[in-house]
Design an enzyme around this catalytic site. Structure first.
Site, PDB file in Angstrom:
ATOM      1  N   GLU A 129      65.109  53.238  27.560  1.00  0.00           N
ATOM      2  CA  GLU A 129      66.056  52.157  27.307  1.00  0.00           C
ATOM      3  C   GLU A 129      67.249  52.322  28.240  1.00  0.00           C
ATOM      4  O   GLU A 129      67.811  53.418  28.343  1.00  0.00           O
ATOM      5  CB  GLU A 129      66.546  52.178  25.853  1.00  0.00           C
ATOM      6  CG  GLU A 129      67.393  50.960  25.519  1.00  0.00           C
ATOM      7  CD  GLU A 129      67.810  50.899  24.050  1.00  0.00           C
ATOM      8  OE1 GLU A 129      68.467  49.922  23.681  1.00  0.00           O
ATOM      9  OE2 GLU A 129      67.474  51.818  23.283  1.00  0.00           O
ATOM     10  N   GLY A 269      73.485  59.399  22.703  1.00  0.00           N
ATOM     11  CA  GLY A 269      73.433  60.289  21.561  1.00  0.00           C
ATOM     12  C   GLY A 269      72.007  60.578  21.154  1.00  0.00           C
ATOM     13  O   GLY A 269      71.643  61.716  20.866  1.00  0.00           O
ATOM     14  N   ALA A 270      71.186  59.530  21.141  1.00  0.00           N
ATOM     15  CA  ALA A 270      69.785  59.680  20.743  1.00  0.00           C
ATOM     16  C   ALA A 270      69.066  58.385  21.077  1.00  0.00           C
ATOM     17  O   ALA A 270      69.683  57.376  21.420  1.00  0.00           O
ATOM     18  CB  ALA A 270      69.665  60.001  19.259  1.00  0.00           C
ATOM     19  N   MET A 271      67.724  58.408  20.946  1.00  0.00           N
ATOM     20  CA  MET A 271      66.912  57.246  21.270  1.00  0.00           C
ATOM     21  C   MET A 271      65.803  57.097  20.244  1.00  0.00           C
ATOM     22  O   MET A 271      65.126  58.062  19.897  1.00  0.00           O
ATOM     23  CB  MET A 271      66.320  57.401  22.675  1.00  0.00           C
ATOM     24  CG  MET A 271      65.449  56.239  23.106  1.00  0.00           C
ATOM     25  SD  MET A 271      66.347  54.671  23.118  1.00  0.00           S
ATOM     26  CE  MET A 271      65.020  53.535  22.769  1.00  0.00           C
ATOM     27  N   ASN A 273      62.795  55.887  20.067  1.00  0.00           N
ATOM     28  CA  ASN A 273      61.394  55.682  20.445  1.00  0.00           C
ATOM     29  C   ASN A 273      60.487  55.755  19.215  1.00  0.00           C
ATOM     30  O   ASN A 273      60.612  56.653  18.396  1.00  0.00           O
ATOM     31  CB  ASN A 273      60.958  56.758  21.439  1.00  0.00           C
ATOM     32  CG  ASN A 273      61.967  56.982  22.531  1.00  0.00           C
ATOM     33  OD1 ASN A 273      62.277  56.108  23.307  1.00  0.00           O
ATOM     34  ND2 ASN A 273      62.503  58.189  22.574  1.00  0.00           N
ATOM     35  N   GLU A 306      68.963  56.442  14.080  1.00  0.00           N
ATOM     36  CA  GLU A 306      67.725  56.330  14.848  1.00  0.00           C
ATOM     37  C   GLU A 306      66.521  56.092  13.935  1.00  0.00           C
ATOM     38  O   GLU A 306      65.607  55.347  14.296  1.00  0.00           O
ATOM     39  CB  GLU A 306      67.516  57.579  15.708  1.00  0.00           C
ATOM     40  CG  GLU A 306      68.675  57.912  16.645  1.00  0.00           C
ATOM     41  CD  GLU A 306      69.128  56.750  17.523  1.00  0.00           C
ATOM     42  OE1 GLU A 306      68.295  55.876  17.848  1.00  0.00           O
ATOM     43  OE2 GLU A 306      70.311  56.715  17.887  1.00  0.00           O
TER      44      GLU A 306
END
Length: 865
Positions: A129, A269-271, A273, A306
């Site tokens: 992303e 920070g995070a993804m 997926n 997330e």
């Protein structure tokens, strides 16, 4: 008159992407099979795309690619000579369906942008992303192309014993010559930005979760072996999030596995997926010895965020990147609500609003202002902003306030049911809310299209035996939007008796829809004080006409905790801004209000810590025109000193009382006591440097949590001297092997509000532990420095020059991260002319740099314009 600025001409910017130009994809990719021969120096990726023509047209298939070495191309099994146009692979196709296969080579270890497939600390991982998938293989890299993925990973077994991808594992085995393979399938169609793979030598904290329908889900948090003990809090947060989403939204997890992987080099920070979340280590690794209570709360919030994306972002995703707030605004609101339910709602709300005012309000008031659904962009990574995320969350919160909890829940149920497996728009979400609730949200939609923070002026009129609230609103002009329409502003309002101190008119919802509006109140039997925008029900600036003594009374006794905090902040701001403007600094009312807070037995310690904290210098600067940052710092420090001197006994009692906090406890009370301990220590040190050094040195030496140790270290660093240097050396020696804690070491030193801080920052920039390549380390130093006005805004402009040099250097490695440091320079309009000219010069110097990325070019150009 000649203006030197006229002689500067910024380089011509590439053409922007416009929301109005959206067109559905020419070709869809229902299924894709990927094969990876993983190697850090040369990874080969084979892609098999089953494509279908979307509609009646004769346009070719266009596949995005970036920094790919194309090895082969076949269509329906026949080799083709590739045709490349502007980086795209153009494939002419005759029928309605085809199978297009490509083979490419990429180099993960040289991928410093951390987008696509890259190497991090011996791990291979991905970040796709917004547009990273095109750096892995040729593909129509846009969020409205949804595909089912089958992925085969092959790698050296000794080096990469763990092979992970989206979905569920379906096959694994030996591949010969010391290599092995794993095959994963994701049965749910998803856009390519949610694709992920990870390969590495990782240990797993494994657990299980039983869903509300009785399914068993295998959970895994994958980290380096040494970090495994620090994953327990993240695992608990994950299970809490899964249960909360079932209770609150009726959303059940859908795959057999849910994995989280923590990596040290990560832009965000995070993804989220699908089924394989990849996190920055700072939002997974936490224990009380190495992470503060705030860090631990952030881990829980980000893990929840997330996970919640599994539905609000993955199962239902964005049609195009202009709709980014569709998933992010909704999911931020969901994680905020989760945090409120897990802790103190008032304290959580204060933290949320403080973040909004520190980041989003200045964005709304400056050259980078944009609606939560933008109309154009040059580089989409630049729209991962506080406006899209935090203001977007406030818009969802207002919608819930207007509809009420039951109708809001019906609306989200309909939204997820109606659009499951689709790529949709913000309008689709609002329409689901309307259809489920029967409420017309036509005017409310302006929150999606108009930029700027509305100002609401309020006056309570008690005359002629009647009580009425007079309201008017205005939305300031912003770039490209000179004139605005009235917004829908839901305001929670109550009247507090001036004599009785009780609610003489209970809280009610007043919905402001016009430029001017009058709301009558019945049965008001005594003079009243106005408590308005309780719980911060709307993201607006309220300017209320106040009676003598009104704000002081509300700061001491408003029945709504958030409104009481707001009144205290308004009281402090009133006296600070008057003194900054040249008047005498008056502190009596502030000292009285702080005393009432400290002495109250009804308030929890965390709230007390927030309530006695002064407004930050950056916030005060935003309230001024042509601010002198040095004057702002001097006046604010004088008020802190006055509170410390005037309430030394109260502060000392409160400080000593916090020592009862159990260092092993993460309860709300224990965390609140530690929070209050840091706040009172800071005020005592402001009043008496000698006492501050003694207390801080003692606290540092005896600390059993990072919360207490870091708070003491910050006070020592601000006071300076031998004690500070000794503590900083000890801190580094204790935690040299822990990168996240060393980030704190850099940040503490860069956050000291003094002109000489730059000298230290320049030295730290040459420290062996500093690197531009790691976003966390760069944020710790450059981000902390730019966020400290007294240090950043040196009169000689050296702080701006240093920031410009860092941006230019970082841009050559990682444009997304570099662009994040432009905004502080763009606030020159709020600063006095001498410094403002130097800030502009720093922006011009950035724009003169050859080969500047689109990321930095767009933000620097807009900031200067």
């Amino acid at each position: 008159m000649f203006d030197a600025r006229d002689a500067f001409a910024a380089p011509a910017a590439p053409a922007p992407t416009l929301r109005e130009d959206y067109r559905a994809p020419d070709w869809l990719v229902p299924d894709i099979a990927l094969g990876f021969d993983l190697d850090p120096a040369r990874t080969v990726v084979r892609a098999r795309l089953s494509v279908t023509r979307n509609g009646e047209h004769d346009r070719p298939l266009r596949l995005e690619g970036e920094e790919l070495e194309l090895l082969s191309l076949t269509v329906d099994g026949e080799r083709r000579e590739p045709v490349l146009e502007d980086g795209r692979l153009v494939v002419a196709l005759g029928g309605a369906e085809a199978v297009v296969e490509t083979e490419v080579a990429i180099c993960p270890e040289k991928n410093s942008q951390l987008m696509g497939l890259y190497a991090s600390g011996g791990i291979l991982c991905t970040q796709c992303e917004a547009e990273g998938f095109r750096r892995i293989t040729y593909f129509p890299d846009r969020p409205d192309v949804l595909s089912r993925y089958r992925v085969r990973l092959t790698a050296d077994k000794a080096r990469y014993p763990v092979l992970l991808a989206n979905g569920n594992p379906v096959e694994q085995g030996e591949a010969g010559e010391g290599r092995h393979f794993a095959v994963w399938e994701d049965p749910f169609p998803k856009p390519c930005y949610l694709f992920a793979v990870v390969a590495g030598d990782l240990a797993c904290n494994a657990d299980r979760f039983r869903t509300m329908s009785g399914r068993e889900v295998a959970l895994g948090i994958w980290v380096r072996e040494a970090d495994l003990p620090k994953t327990a809090l993240a695992m608990q947060a994950l299970k809490d999030s899964m249960a909360w989403d079932e209770r609150t939204y009726g959303r059940e997890y859908d795959l057999d596995r849910f994995n989280i992987v923590a990596v040290s080099d990560f832009n965000f920070g995070a993804m989220e997926n699908k089924g394989l979340n990849i996190f920055n280590t700072r939002y997974v690794l936490a224990d009380p010895e190495t992470a503060t209570d705030a860090d631990i709360d952030a881990v829980a919030a980000v893990v929840a965020h997330e996970y919640f994306h599994n539905w609000s972002g993955n199962r239902v995703t964005c049609r195009d990147w202009f709709q980014l707030s569709l998933k992010e605004g909704l999911t931020v609101f969901r994680d905020q609500s989760f945090s409120e339910d897990m802790g103190s709602p008032a304290v959580q709300r204060i933290d949320q609003v403080r973040t909004l005012r520190a980041a989003q309000f200045p964005e709304d008031a400056g050259p980078l202002a944009h609606p939560i659904r933008p109309d154009s962009y040059l580089e989409i990574a630049n729209f991962y902003t506080a406006t899209v995320y935090n203001k977007g969350a406030e818009v969802i919160r207002m919608m819930r306030t207007l509809l009420g909890p039951e109708r809001y829940r019906k609306g989200t149920d309909l939204y997820f049911q109606r659009h499951d497996g689709q790529a949709v728009t913000c309008e689709d979400f609002v329409k689901a809310m309307e259809d489920a609730s029967g409420v017309d949200l036509s005017q409310f939609r302006l929150w999606y299209s108009q930029a700027g923070t509305p100002t609401v002026r309020a006056r309570l009129d008690q005359s002629g035996g009647r009580t009425a609230l007079h309201l008017d609103q205005s939305v300031p002009p912003t770039p490209g939007q000179p004139a605005k329409q009235p917004m829908v502003v839901p305001l929670k309002v109550a009247l507090i008796g001036a004599a009785s101190g009780r609610e003489i008119s209970p809280e009610r919802l007043v919905v402001l829809r016009e430029e001017r509006q009058v709301e009558p109140f019945a049965n008001v039997t005594e003079p009243a004080f106005l408590s308005i925008n309780r719980q911060f029900s709307a993201p607006v600036i309220v300017v209320a006409e106040r009676k003598a003594g009104e704000i002081e009374a509300l700061a001491e006794s408003d029945t709504d905790a958030f409104a009481r905090y707001e009144a205290g902040q308004e009281l402090m701001q009133r006296d600070l801004l008057a003194a900054i403007g040249g008047g005498e600094l008056r502190t009596e009312a502030v000292v009285t209000a702080v005393a009432a807070t400290l002495r109250s037995n009804a308030l929890d310690p965390a709230f007390k810590a927030d309530a006695i904290a002064l407004p930050g210098e950056s916030l005060l600067i935003e309230k001024l025109d042509a601010a002198d940052p040095a004057r702002v710092h001097t006046v604010r420090e004088a008020m802190r000193r006055a509170i410390g001197v005037g309430l030394k006994d109260d502060l000392s009692r409160a400080y000593m009382g916090t020592s009862r906090a159990d260092p092993s406890s993460l309860s709300g009370e224990a965390k609140g006591l530690r929070r209050l301990r840091g706040a009172t220590l800071g005020l005592l040190a402001a009043a008496d440097a000698g006492l501050g050094r003694t207390l801080a040195a003692r606290q540092y030496a005896s600390a059993r949590t990072m919360t207490e140790r870091q708070a003491a270290l910050m006070v020592l660093a601000m006071l300076g001297g031998e004690e500070a240097e000794a503590a900083l050396a000890d801190f580094y020696g204790r935690y040299e092997s822990d990168p996240l804690v060393i980030d704190k070491w850099f940040a503490v030193q860069a956050s000291v509000p003094a002109e000489e801080t730059l000298d230290r920052v320049e030295v730290l920039g040459r420290h062996p532990a500093f690197t531009l390549a790691n976003p966390n380390r760069l944020r710790a130093l450059a981000g902390s420095f730019a966020g400290t006005p007294a240090a950043f805004h040196r009169a000689d402009g050296r702080g701006y020059d240093w920031q410009a040099e860092i941006i230019v250097a970082a841009d050559k490695l990682n444009p997304q991260t570099a662009a994040r440091f432009v905004a502080p320079l763009g606030r020159w309009r709020k600063i006095e002319p001498g410094r403002a000219a130097k800030m502009r010069a720093a922006l011009e110097r950035i724009l003169r740099e050859p080969g500047l990325s689109k990321d930095v070019l767009e933000l620097a150009g807009k900031s200067l314009g």
